[in-house]
Design an enzyme around this catalytic site. Structure first.
Site, PDB file in Angstrom:
ATOM      1  N   ASP A 189     -70.309   7.196  23.223  1.00 39.26           N
ATOM      2  CA  ASP A 189     -69.382   7.580  23.702  1.00 39.26           C
ATOM      3  C   ASP A 189     -68.912   8.732  22.395  1.00 39.26           C
ATOM      4  O   ASP A 189     -69.460  10.312  22.738  1.00 39.26           O
ATOM      5  CB  ASP A 189     -68.225   8.113  24.716  1.00 39.26           C
ATOM      6  CG  ASP A 189     -69.155   7.382  26.035  1.00 39.26           C
ATOM      7  OD1 ASP A 189     -69.540   7.027  26.346  1.00 39.26           O
ATOM      8  OD2 ASP A 189     -67.547   7.084  26.648  1.00 39.26           O
ATOM      9  N   ASP A 217     -64.864   3.617  31.232  1.00 40.49           N
ATOM     10  CA  ASP A 217     -66.571   4.313  31.469  1.00 40.49           C
ATOM     11  C   ASP A 217     -67.034   4.375  32.601  1.00 40.49           C
ATOM     12  O   ASP A 217     -66.644   3.622  33.697  1.00 40.49           O
ATOM     13  CB  ASP A 217     -67.183   3.578  30.157  1.00 40.49           C
ATOM     14  CG  ASP A 217     -68.862   4.838  30.000  1.00 40.49           C
ATOM     15  OD1 ASP A 217     -68.116   6.041  29.918  1.00 40.49           O
ATOM     16  OD2 ASP A 217     -69.537   4.003  30.772  1.00 40.49           O
ATOM     17  N   THR A 224     -67.580  11.138  31.945  1.00 36.35           N
ATOM     18  CA  THR A 224     -67.668  10.742  33.184  1.00 36.35           C
ATOM     19  C   THR A 224     -67.027  10.151  34.174  1.00 36.35           C
ATOM     20  O   THR A 224     -67.377  10.781  35.662  1.00 36.35           O
ATOM     21  CB  THR A 224     -68.952   9.454  33.417  1.00 36.35           C
ATOM     22  OG1 THR A 224     -68.132   8.414  31.519  1.00 36.35           O
ATOM     23  CG2 THR A 224     -69.852   9.345  32.123  1.00 36.35           C
ATOM     24  N   THR A 225     -65.486  10.286  33.586  1.00 34.31           N
ATOM     25  CA  THR A 225     -64.428   9.886  34.413  1.00 34.31           C
ATOM     26  C   THR A 225     -64.082  11.654  35.690  1.00 34.31           C
ATOM     27  O   THR A 225     -63.688  11.692  36.256  1.00 34.31           O
ATOM     28  CB  THR A 225     -63.239   9.282  33.979  1.00 34.31           C
ATOM     29  OG1 THR A 225     -64.037   7.635  33.263  1.00 34.31           O
ATOM     30  CG2 THR A 225     -62.777   8.516  35.408  1.00 34.31           C
TER      31      THR A 225
END
Length: 535
Positions: free
Chosen positions: A400, A69, A102-103
Site C-alpha cells: 500500500d 486491508d 480499499t476500505t
C-alpha cells in the site's frame, strides 16, 4: 426465459423451471440489493482509520489471515450474493488502480446505498437518485481538485513522500514502525522510479519475508535477495566484485530426446562412460571459467559430481533459482540469461560489487545477498517478523505504501486526511444542491450526507462521540472556510491535519468517490432479480 402472447395478443413471460426460481421485482429488488451492499460495507466499517479493528479470516484449508486491508478481507470472504460480489469487485478495482483506500471506498458505497434507500422510501424514482448522485460526484471531484495542494520533492528531499506513506501505514498493524517502513518504501520507489517520465515499475521491487527477528530489522537492499545458499558448504561465503553467469541450462550430460537404453557389459565400457561424463562436466566448468565468471547461478540443479568439480575449480554456484528471480538478477546485474553453454561470452556476465551468504539466528536457514549491482534499478525489501501472519500483513502494508509513493510521483497533488477532504466535499455538495431545481437536489443532499459517513466511522472507531465530533469539526470548517480540519483520531489535541501531517493522494480520493458512485448507480438501476431458489 421466453416471451409468449395470449389469445388477445397480450405478452407474458414464461420462465423455465419456474417452480425452482424466485423473482424479486421493482422496489423489493432494489431494497434487497441495497441490503446486500450495506451488509458488506458494515463488515468493513469497523476497520477504517488508525484505530480500526483487524479481521481474522480462516481459509478452507485452515490457514488463518489477520488483516484490516479492505481488498484482502473481501477477497478472502466467501460471498454468494451477486450484489455483494459487486462490492468485492469495487474494492479490488480500487486496489489495482490506486493500491490504497480499499476500505474507505466500500464504506462510502455502503453509505450512498443507505441514503438511496431513504430517497426510494420518499417515492423518488431510482433513476433520478442515480442522476443526482452523478451530478454530486462531479461537484465533489472538482472541489477536491480545488482544495488539493501540490508539493515539490526530489531524490534528496523526500520528506513529503514519507509523511504521506506514514498516513497510509498508521491504519495498519505495523504502525509502531511506520516511520522506518515509510522511509524504506519511499527509498525503494525512488530507486526504481523514472522521474523524467514520472513512472514507477513496481515489479522491480521485490518483497521478501523471513520469520524471526523484529519488525525493526526490516531492511532495504539495493540489489537482489535470493532464498538459496551456495550449492556446496565449502564454497566461499562472500565474493567481491563478482562476475555472474546466469544459466538456464542444466549442469549435466545431454540426454537423447527419444527413449533409449544403454547396455554396459564390461568394466571398461563403464569406465569410458564415466570418463565421458566427467569430460562433459569439465568442459562446462571450464567454459564458465574461461569467460571470467566467478559465480554461477543456475535455474536447474546439478548432481554431486558437478558440484564437487565446481568446488575444486573454485567456482561458487547457486542452484534451483526461480525464473522470476533470475530475471530480476539479470536486470540488476546487467547480465544476460544464457540458455546454452556454447553461447556464454564475457559480455553476457552480470556484475555485482558484493555477493554474500547470510545465515539467520540459530537455524540452518541462509539467504544470498547480491548487492552493489551494475544497474541498481532492482531493489528488495526484506521483512522480519515474529510469525508468518505478521510478515504477510507487513507485506500488504508495504505494498500500500509503495502504491501511495508511486501515485505521488505520477501526480504531486495531496488532500488532507482524517476525513477533512470528505467534510469539505460534503459542504461543497450541500451548497451546490440549491442550484438544481429538480428532484435531483434531494439525491445531491443525500450524497453530501453519505460523504459524512467516512469521518463519522473514523470518530466511532477512535472511541469518540461520533455525531458530536463530526458536527464540531464541520462547523469549524464552515466558520473558518479552511478544508484542513479533520477528526483527531490519535488524540493529539488539534483538528488541524497540517499539524498532524495526515495527507492522502488526490487521485486516490477522487477514484474512491467516482468508483463508489458508479457501483451504486449500477445497483440502483436493477429492478428485476431472477435467481435460483434455495430449495
Amino acid at each position: 426465459m421466453a416471451l409468449a402472447f395470449d389469445e388477445f395478443g397480450r405478452p407474458f413471460i414464461i420462465l423455465r423451471e419456474q417452480d425452482q426460481k424466485t423473482r424479486l421485482r421493482g422496489i423489493d429488488a432494489q431494497k434487497a440489493n441495497i441490503a446486500a451492499g450495506k451488509a458488506v460495507a458494515r463488515i468493513l466499517r469497523s476497520s477504517l482509520g488508525p484505530k480500526g479493528m483487524d479481521k481474522m479470516l480462516q481459509g478452507p484449508d485452515g490457514d488463518v489471515t489477520i488483516t484490516n486491508d479492505g481488498a484482502t478481507i473481501l477477497e478472502q470472504m466467501d460471498v454468494d450474493n451477486q450484489i455483494a460480489k459487486l462490492m468485492v469487485e469495487l474494492s479490488r478495482s480500487q486496489d489495482y488502480e490506486i493500491g490504497d483506500g480499499t476500505t474507505g471506498v466500500v464504506v462510502m458505497a455502503g453509505a450512498l446505498l443507505e441514503q438511496a434507500e431513504r430517497q426510494l422510501d420518499r417515492g423518488i424514482h431510482p433513476i433520478r437518485v442515480a442522476e443526482g448522485y452523478e451530478m454530486a460526484s462531479r461537484v465533489a471531484v472538482e472541489h477536491l481538485e480545488r482544495i488539493s495542494q501540490k508539493f515539490e520533492f526530489d531524490v534528496n528531499n523526500f520528506e513529503p513522500l514519507v509523511q504521506t506513506c506514514m498516513t497510509t501505514l498508521s491504519s495498519k498493524i505495523v504502525n509502531r514502525c511506520k516511520r522506518s517502513l515509510a522511509e524504506i518504501a519511499v527509498k525503494a520507489v525512488l530507486a526504481v522510479a523514472d522521474l523524467e517520465r514520472r513512472d514507477v515499475n513496481l515489479d522491480l521491487i521485490k518483497i521478501e519475508g523471513k520469520v524471526g527477528g523484529n519488525l525493526e530489522d526490516t531492511e532495504l537492499i539495493y540489489g537482489i535477495l535470493v532464498d538459496k545458499d551456495m550449492s556446496h558448504p565449502q564454497m566461499p561465503k562472500q565474493i567481491e566484485d563478482a562476475h555472474i553467469a546466469i544459466l538456464t541450462c542444466p549442469f549435466e550430460p545431454p540426454k537423447p530426446k527419444t527413449k533409449h537404453k544403454v547396455d554396459i557389459d564390461t568394466v571398461e565400457k563403464f569406465e569410458t562412460l564415466r570418463k565421458q561424463e566427467q569430460q562433459y562436466f569439465d568442459e562446462m566448468v571450464q567454459k564458465c571459467k574461461d569467460v571470467g565468471a566467478t559465480l554461477v547461478i543456475c535455474q536447474w540443479g546439478f548432481d554431486d559430481e558437478a558440484n564437487h568439480l565446481l568446488m575444486h575449480r573454485n567456482l561458487p554456484a547457486v542452484r534451483w533459482v526461480g525464473g522470476v528471480e533470475l530475471e530480476l538478477i539479470a536486470i540488476a546485474t546487467g547480465g544476460r540469461i544464457v540458455p546454452r553453454f556454447q553461447e556464454l561470452t564475457p559480455e553476457k556476465l552480470g556484475k555485482a560489487g558484493m555477493v554474500r551468504e547470510k545465515s539467520f539466528g540459530t537455524t540452518k536457514e541462509r539467504m544470498l545477498y547480491i548487492e552493489h549491482c551494475a544497474n541498481s534499478k532492482a531493489v528488495t525489501i526484506f521483512i522480519r517478523g515474529g510469525n508468518k501472519m505478521m510478515i504477510d500483513e507487513t507485506k500488504r502494508s508495504i505494498h500500500d505504501a509503495l502504491c501511495v509513493a508511486r501515485n505521488l510521483i505520477r501526480n504531486k497533488s495531496i488532500v488532507y486526511g482524517g476525513g477533512a477532504a470528505e467534510i469539505a466535499c460534503s459542504l461543497a455538495v450541500d451548497a451546490a444542491a440549491d442550484k438544481y431545481p429538480g428532484v435531483e437536489q434531494y439525491a445531491i443532499r443525500a450524497f453530501a450526507e453519505a460523504l459524512d459517513s467516512v469521518p463519522m466511522a473514523l470518530a466511532e472507531n477512535s472511541g469518540l462521540q461520533p455525531i458530536e465530533t463530526l458536527s464540531a469539526v464541520k462547523s469549524q470548517q464552515l466558520k473558518e472556510n479552511i478544508p484542513f480540519y479533520g477528526i483527531d483520531c490519535n488524540d493529539v489535541g488539534t483538528n488541524d491535519m497540517r499539524e498532524q501531517n495526515v495527507f492522502e493522494t488526490l487521485i486516490g480520493k477522487q477514484q474512491q468517490i467516482l468508483l463508489a458512485t458508479q457501483v451504486v448507480k449500477m445497483i440502483l438501476k436493477i429492478d428485476d432479480v431472477i435467481s435460483n431458489s434455495e430449495y
